[in-house]
Design a protein around this motif. Sequence first.
Motif, PDB file in Angstrom:
ATOM      1  N   ILE A   7       0.842  -1.191   0.000  1.00 42.68           N
ATOM      2  CA  ILE A   7       0.000   0.000   0.000  1.00 42.68           C
ATOM      3  C   ILE A   7       0.882   1.247   0.000  1.00 42.68           C
ATOM      4  CG2 ILE A   7      -0.348  -0.137   2.512  1.00 42.68           C
ATOM      5  CD1 ILE A   7      -3.342   0.764   0.964  1.00 42.68           C
ATOM      6  N   SER A  12       6.489   9.233  -0.500  1.00 46.23           N
ATOM      7  CA  SER A  12       7.539  10.203  -0.157  1.00 46.23           C
ATOM      8  C   SER A  12       8.586   9.650   0.815  1.00 46.23           C
ATOM      9  CB  SER A  12       6.920  11.482   0.411  1.00 46.23           C
ATOM     10  OG  SER A  12       6.230  11.205   1.602  1.00 46.23           O
ATOM     11  N   THR A  74       0.737  11.354   2.980  1.00 49.76           N
ATOM     12  CA  THR A  74      -0.701  11.199   3.215  1.00 49.76           C
ATOM     13  C   THR A  74      -0.927  10.816   4.682  1.00 49.76           C
ATOM     14  OG1 THR A  74      -0.576   8.846   2.718  1.00 49.76           O
ATOM     15  CG2 THR A  74      -1.106  10.319   0.866  1.00 49.76           C
TER      16      THR A  74
END
Length: 249
Positions: A7, A12, A74
């Motif tokens: 996932i 980043s 995120t």
Amino acid sequence: MKIPWFIIGNGSNILFSDDGFHGLVIKLVGNFMRVNINNNSIIAGSGVLLPSLSRHCLANCWSGFEFMCGIPGTIGGAVRMNAGTKQGEIKDHFVSATVLTHDGAIKNLSKEDMQFSYRHSILAKTRDILLSATFAKHKVAPKEDIQKTIKEIIASRRQKQPRIKRNCGSVFKSPPGNKPAGWYIEQVGLKGFRVGDAMISYEHANWIVNLGNAKAYDVKSIISYVEYIVLQKFNVCLEREVLYIPEDL
Ligand SMILES: Cc1cc2nc3c(=O)[nH]c(=O)nc-3n(C[C@H](O)[C@H](O)[C@H](O)COP(=O)(O)OP(=O)(O)OC[C@H]3O[C@@H](n4cnc5c(N)ncnc54)[C@H](O)[C@@H]3O)c2cc1C
């Protein structure tokens, strides 16, 4: 047939192998990018970017979320990593999360369940998929004050971070003690050290930049060399923050 899966958030904090990843790479978008805010809490989908959450909090005069404004991850990746800066960490405002477990169950995890520590949470072990997270309001402040803090954080990051944009952020975690990883790398004279097109940044020794066509292999070679030299000279064992995929799965 069992298909290997992985996932990804915003990618980043990840260095993918030059051989790629032979399996399914899942990215949660669409409804996972929603933010719901009420009087005392904010629920963010796993695909929401931290700067966006920071902006939502600014709009509602919630203070404490300013540190998120410069982290390009995120909610899913940031909770997994307990991302943070000197100004704060994900765990400071975290209340609970909804996750999808390996056997397909949807579960709520409390802050205690998450076992947060420096750049770590239980998700590293369980590999549960974070669907959304709830954060609490602790403090309200005038919008101008929050905005000012955000501007200062962004200006300071612009000043300290490498001008070459292709990089994966801090490569090593801060070791125990009061010196950051970059200090050790600078002391051993490795700023500007280069393998292929990967180079230790002159501006920030804990960052490796891609000068054009760097391979994952080049970056890994630099990382191994830095680990070796810093251990030899300082007897300090630097721990990687950036994740290797698939090795770290
Ligand atoms: C320019 C730059 C600046 C940075 N500055 C900071 C900083 O100040 N502070 C800091 O802490 N970090 C920083 N980082 C590192 C990185 O942004 C953070 O670690 C961020 O939290 C990673 O989020 P991501 O969405 O990109 O996660 P990814 O890199 O995509 O993934 C990281 C890990 O999280 C897992 N993951 C992703 N989504 C989910 C999900 N929904 N459920 C479960 N697991 C999931 C992935 O499988 C992987 O194991 C920086 C990176 C860059 C490139």
